[in-house]
Design a protein around this motif. Structure first.
Motif, PDB file in Angstrom:
ATOM      1  N   PHE A   7      38.398  -1.352  40.656  1.00 36.50           N
ATOM      2  CA  PHE A   7      39.128  -0.359  39.877  1.00 36.50           C
ATOM      3  C   PHE A   7      38.392   0.983  39.867  1.00 36.50           C
ATOM      4  O   PHE A   7      38.992   2.039  39.992  1.00 36.50           O
ATOM      5  CB  PHE A   7      39.345  -0.872  38.450  1.00 36.50           C
ATOM      6  N   ILE A   8      37.067   0.926  39.726  1.00 33.22           N
ATOM      7  CA  ILE A   8      36.312   2.182  39.674  1.00 33.22           C
ATOM      8  C   ILE A   8      36.244   2.836  41.051  1.00 33.22           C
ATOM      9  O   ILE A   8      36.279   4.061  41.180  1.00 33.22           O
ATOM     10  CB  ILE A   8      34.890   1.923  39.127  1.00 33.22           C
ATOM     11  N   GLY A   9      36.194   1.989  42.102  1.00 33.45           N
ATOM     12  CA  GLY A   9      35.903   2.566  43.408  1.00 33.45           C
ATOM     13  C   GLY A   9      37.039   2.664  44.403  1.00 33.45           C
ATOM     14  O   GLY A   9      36.853   3.204  45.484  1.00 33.45           O
ATOM     15  N   TYR A  10      38.225   2.160  44.031  1.00 35.33           N
ATOM     16  CA  TYR A  10      39.266   2.086  45.055  1.00 35.33           C
ATOM     17  C   TYR A  10      39.631   3.442  45.651  1.00 35.33           C
ATOM     18  O   TYR A  10      40.012   3.550  46.804  1.00 35.33           O
ATOM     19  CB  TYR A  10      40.519   1.376  44.531  1.00 35.33           C
ATOM     20  N   SER A  11      39.495   4.513  44.859  1.00 34.85           N
ATOM     21  CA  SER A  11      39.907   5.812  45.373  1.00 34.85           C
ATOM     22  C   SER A  11      38.704   6.664  45.775  1.00 34.85           C
ATOM     23  O   SER A  11      38.821   7.864  45.986  1.00 34.85           O
ATOM     24  CB  SER A  11      40.739   6.536  44.320  1.00 34.85           C
ATOM     25  N   ALA A  12      37.530   6.034  45.876  1.00 38.01           N
ATOM     26  CA  ALA A  12      36.296   6.793  46.124  1.00 38.01           C
ATOM     27  C   ALA A  12      36.403   7.687  47.350  1.00 38.01           C
ATOM     28  O   ALA A  12      35.895   8.808  47.353  1.00 38.01           O
ATOM     29  CB  ALA A  12      35.120   5.832  46.269  1.00 38.01           C
ATOM     30  N   ILE A  13      37.003   7.189  48.414  1.00 36.95           N
ATOM     31  CA  ILE A  13      37.158   8.014  49.615  1.00 36.95           C
ATOM     32  C   ILE A  13      38.594   8.554  49.700  1.00 36.95           C
ATOM     33  O   ILE A  13      38.821   9.722  49.972  1.00 36.95           O
ATOM     34  CB  ILE A  13      36.853   7.187  50.887  1.00 36.95           C
TER      35      ILE A  13
END
Lengths: 479, 450
Positions: free
Chosen positions: A145-151
């Motif tokens: 949830f925290i990292g799915y949109s990191a890139i």
């Protein structure tokens, strides 16, 4: 790769994450879950008090026996209560499905009874909430949830282009984000280990072995978090949009965490069907009858034994022997039936191991299973630790029974066949000489040896995660 | 319109993948049920023969001494299996369905555990009830999470907005496509299972099936509510999965932990020790006292009088054995009442959590619940007493074992009474849940002032 740039990117991701309010809500829920899991862990291991109390109670009633015929004591028997390892506070593992107490008597290998599952409503089948389960099953969701949109979100709003034109390299971005996400996941991970440490200190006076185990748990779960963080970053990189990244990650979670384990075990059970209790007992009974049944007065094996004993001692009947023949027969009977029982029991355990083998193999491709297996093993709540208890209990039973037979051979008159009454007895001081049963846990070395597959799998996954980030940092595209 | 939507949905990748997974797991679950049912059938076939051989062999060895014969003889009581158990194995894998008891102290025999691989218990059976309670909701989530958001994200939203039909009708149509498909799959699997596992088509099966249908409807209603909040797809999926986690994992685990901690059962251990002491310590006591205690329970045998204090005799031996049960009765009863309290509290709480409620209902219908096992244990008590009361006078009067008709000792069967609750009562908790979530969503979706 420049270290400063990597750390800068990691730091930026970290700060950005903690700017949103959602994370604090997540942390709050997280702390509640931790609190509850720790609380149930403590109340579960509190059961140990009942067990040590009853172990003492059993010992006391054993020692309080008056002068008696040893065979009466062999049947009076004693009990073995299974203790929970201090670390079972962290991972319940098989705890609820293991039997907790077994009656140890001559001639008979009783089942280990009173598992928590036997007293449970169907609800147990939904699973239990231990600290380990939260880390295994819910931590991935948090990281995803925290990292799915990191890139992907940087790509969507164009910041990725800016980053790259400003001189950041792909490798730095990918490793930096992974590292940033990993550090965030450690913030979620560490409270669990702080709480476990405190509980170990205050509740259990954990010994040296427990501390090593806890350290290994901490590093394994950190590796697990690193693997999850890297997977998240890669999926975010490879997805066309943030939405797709999240969906893909949730799909991975569903298959790896929920579907695969159950299905694997179902297939294992289907391929290697184990005998049920009736078949198991019947097979043993049959073989004992074939080999030599000491309870059958006309048994050929024991007839031969009798003849050879009479011949070598040059007497006409067993009453003229210099020792109690009844004790001697029982000793031989116990030896035979234990031998046969152990053979069948080992065969059964191997069947179970084969059923479980599927899960072990799967842990190579599924880090969720690898950490689960490793965690249970380190907390002494896995299959092998249960078998270890069963073996100890059976060992104790066998020695107790044989010791009583020895006493009978030595002290009871050869002319006496029954065990009733107060005349043909052995001094009660003998009872105290028998050591009390004490459940000993597996050594850390043994545990590690049993779980090499899982350990290797975790290490390989970490390497694999690094390699795959390397690989994609060369192939990544801006759009 | 419906058919068009239906075909369109069937062509989507999510739909095909989801259906494939669920059908695959469905087939596995039916196989698991079949394996379970076959095992049980095989066992009950063997039991009759085994009991016969067992009696014959021991008669041959010990026919001259009835007391000794009965020391070895074991009699079988079987917890008769409901065919539905293959769909919902419940507690039947942990708790044995066959009791093999001699007329010695019962408390030392009746809790003997089943032989099972504990790892299999941990991961649980992939039976049909698990599929319904845990996996089908995931399918529903996968089918519905983007019901509304996909239109917005694909840009078709504006087209719908200008279409004359209201948003609610449009969504209901899309939802009903998925609902029909999911129910079709579920029915297909149910009736296949029914046919493969040879389950009679009766009220129990119908109740089972309908409970499943209502449970799935609940998930549709919940999903519909989340959709009506109009978040983007990814967040919907996450929210729904969190609900799934809450309803199917966290809440049941929470309730189970709480119930277990609220009613710990150390009495089980105490029973074990006190039944042993109750019997064994009599060896060191006066025989007359032992017999008096025994006669206090069974005064009808008082006429057989008191045996000599010297030497061994069987009436005294069986009296001692009985006193093992007698002197652990208090602890044993305390244990049973705690187990029943666990069951009652779980059921009460379950009414508010559909997953728990459905699973417990499935287990109840299939006769695989904890309650069923308790019933079986109680039946074991009376079975044991009947045997004892039959054999006591024969042992006391030293009857020749050859004069007893041993043929009559075929395995006995225990059958739980059918669940006798009204249909309304069974479905009410689920229906209320459905109405609540569906009602809220409709309220949200109907434009204000409409």
């Amino acid at each position: 790769m420049r270290k400063e740039v990597l750390l800068l990117i990691a730091k930026q991701f970290f700060i950005q994450t903690f700017k949103s309010k959602g994370v604090y809500l997540l942390l709050l829920i997280w702390i509640i879950l931790l609190y509850y899991a720790a609380f149930s862990g403590v109340s579960y291991t509190d059961q140990n008090h009942h067990r040590t109390n009853h172990q003492e109670m059993a010992r006391e009633s054993w020692e309080n026996n008056p002068d008696k015929h040893p065979h009466r004591m062999a049947h009076f028997g004693t009990f073995a209560f299974r203790l929970k390892h201090p670390l079972s506070i962290f991972d319940f593992g098989l705890e609820s499905y293991m039997g907790n107490a077994v009656f140890l008597e001559a001639h008979k290998q009783n089942t280990v009874n009173f598992s928590e599952a036997g007293f449970s409503t169907g609800l147990l089948r939904f699973g239990e909430l231990s600290m380990a389960i939260i880390l295994q099953l819910i931590l991935p969701l948090v990281i995803f949830f925290i990292g799915y949109s990191a890139i992907s979100s940087d790509r969507e709003n164009g910041t990725l282009k800016i980053l790259l034109t400003q001189g950041a390299r792909w490798k730095e971005i990918l490793f930096g984000r992974s590292f940033g996400l990993f550090v965030i996941s450690l913030i979620f991970l560490l409270p669990f280990f702080i709480v476990s440490t405190l509980l170990l200190v205050f509740e259990h006076h954990g010994n040296e072995d427990s501390w090593y185990r806890l350290m290994m748990l901490l590093s394994s779960y950190s590796f697990y978090a690193f693997i999850l963080s890297s997977i998240t970053i890669i999926v975010s990189l490879k997805s066309s949009s943030s939405k797709n990244a999240l969906l893909k990650l949730l799909g991975i979670w569903m298959v790896m965490g929920i579907m695969l384990p159950r299905t694997a075990l179902a297939i294992g059970g289907f391929l290697y069907s184990a005998p049920n209790k009736l078949e198991f007992r019947a097979a043993i009974e049959e073989e004992v009858i074939q080999y030599g049944d000491s309870h059958d007065p006309d048994d050929p094996h024991f007839k031969m034994l009798k003849d050879s004993i009479l011949k070598s001692n040059q007497v006409a009947s067993v009453e003229d022997l210099s020792f109690n023949y009844g004790g001697f027969v029982m000793k031989e009977g116990e030896r035979i039936s234990s031998l046969i029982y152990n053979k069948h029991h080992h065969r059964l355990l191997d069947k179970y191991r084969k059923q479980n083998q599927f899960l072990k193999w799967l842990s190579v491709i599924n880090p969720f299973l690898a950490i689960k297996n490793l965690s249970m093993a380190l907390c002494e709540t896995n299959f092998e630790s249960y078998i270890n208890f069963q073996n100890q209990a059976e060992d104790h039973r066998y020695h107790l029974a044989q010791k009583m037979n020895d006493l009978q051979i030595k002290y009871i008159s050869p002319k006496i066949s029954g065990s009733e009454g107060k005349k043909h007895v052995v001094d009660r001081e003998e009872w105290k000489k028998i050591p009390a049963f004490q459940h000993r846990f597996l050594s850390l070395g043994k545990t590690i040896k049993n779980e090499t597959t899982a350990l290797l799998s975790i290490v390989c996954w970490v390497l694999f995660a690094i390699l795959i980030i390397q690989y994609y940092s060369k192939k990544a595209k801006i759009v | 319109m419906f058919l068009l939507f239906f075909k369109q949905f069937l062509r989507s990748k999510t739909c095909q993948l989801g259906l494939f997974m669920v059908l695959l797991l469905g087939i596995i679950s039916i196989f698991i049920g079949k394996q379970f049912a076959d095992d049980q059938k095989e066992t009950s076939k063997q039991i009759t023969l085994k009991q016969k051989h067992h009696i014959e062999r021991n008669l041959e060895l010990h026919k001259d001494d009835l007391g000794l014969l009965l020391y070895y003889l074991k009699f079988t009581l079987v917890n008769k299996q409901n065919p539905l158990a293959a769909l919902s194995i419940g507690q039947r894998d942990v708790n044995p369905s066959v009791q093999n008891v001699s007329i010695l102290t019962l408390e030392g025999q009746k809790y003997d555990a089943n032989l099972v691989n504990p790892v299999r218990l941990l991961y649980g059976n992939l039976d049909f009830s698990f599929l319904l309670v845990c996996i089908f909701p995931l399918l529903i989530i996968a089918f519905t999470y983007n019901l509304l958001s996909e239109e917005r994200e694909n840009g078709t939203w504006k087209m719908i907005k200008i279409a004359p039909k209201s948003l609610l009708n449009f969504l209901l149509l899309k939802l009903s496509v998925r609902l029909v498909l999911v129910l079709l799959v579920m029915s297909l699997l149910s009736f296949t299972a029914n046919w493969v596992l040879k389950i009679p088509f009766n009220t129990s099966f119908l109740l089972f099936y309908l409970t499943g249908v209502f449970y799935l409807l609940f998930w549709f209603a919940l999903s519909f509510w989340v959709i009506s909040l109009k978040f983007f797809s990814g967040f919907n999926a996450l929210l729904l999965l969190s609900f799934w986690l809450l309803i199917v994992v966290l809440l049941p685990a929470f309730v189970n932990n709480t119930v277990t901690n609220l009613y710990p059962i150390p009495e089980a251990f105490t029973t074990m020790i006190s039944q042993r002491n109750g019997y064994h310590q009599k060896w060191d006591e006066n025989k007359k006292e032992t017999m008096e205690k025994f006669y206090a329970n069974y005064s009808q045998f008082e006429k057989y009088g008191f045996p000599s204090e010297d030497g061994f005799n069987w009436p005294w031996y069986y009296a001692m054995q009985h006193l093992g049960d007698e002197e652990s009765r208090k602890e044993s009863n305390a244990m049973m009442s705690k187990v029943l309290q666990r069951e009652a509290l779980s059921k009460q709480i379950a009414q508010f959590v559909p997953s728990m409620y459905s699973l417990l209902t499935f287990n109840d219908l299939a006769g695989t619940s904890l309650q069923n096992h308790i019933g079986f244990l109680l039946k074991t008590n009376s079975f044991h007493e009947d045997l004892r009361l039959f054999f006591y006078p024969k042992i006391f009067s030293n009857t020749d074992s050859r004069k007893i008709d041993w043929e009559q000792f075929e395995p006995s069967y225990y059958k739980e009474q059918d669940l006798n609750t009204s249909w309304v009562k069974i479905f009410a908790p689920l229906v209320i849940g459905i109405l609540i979530f569906f009602g809220i969503s409709v309220r949200i979706l109907i434009p204000k002032g409409y």
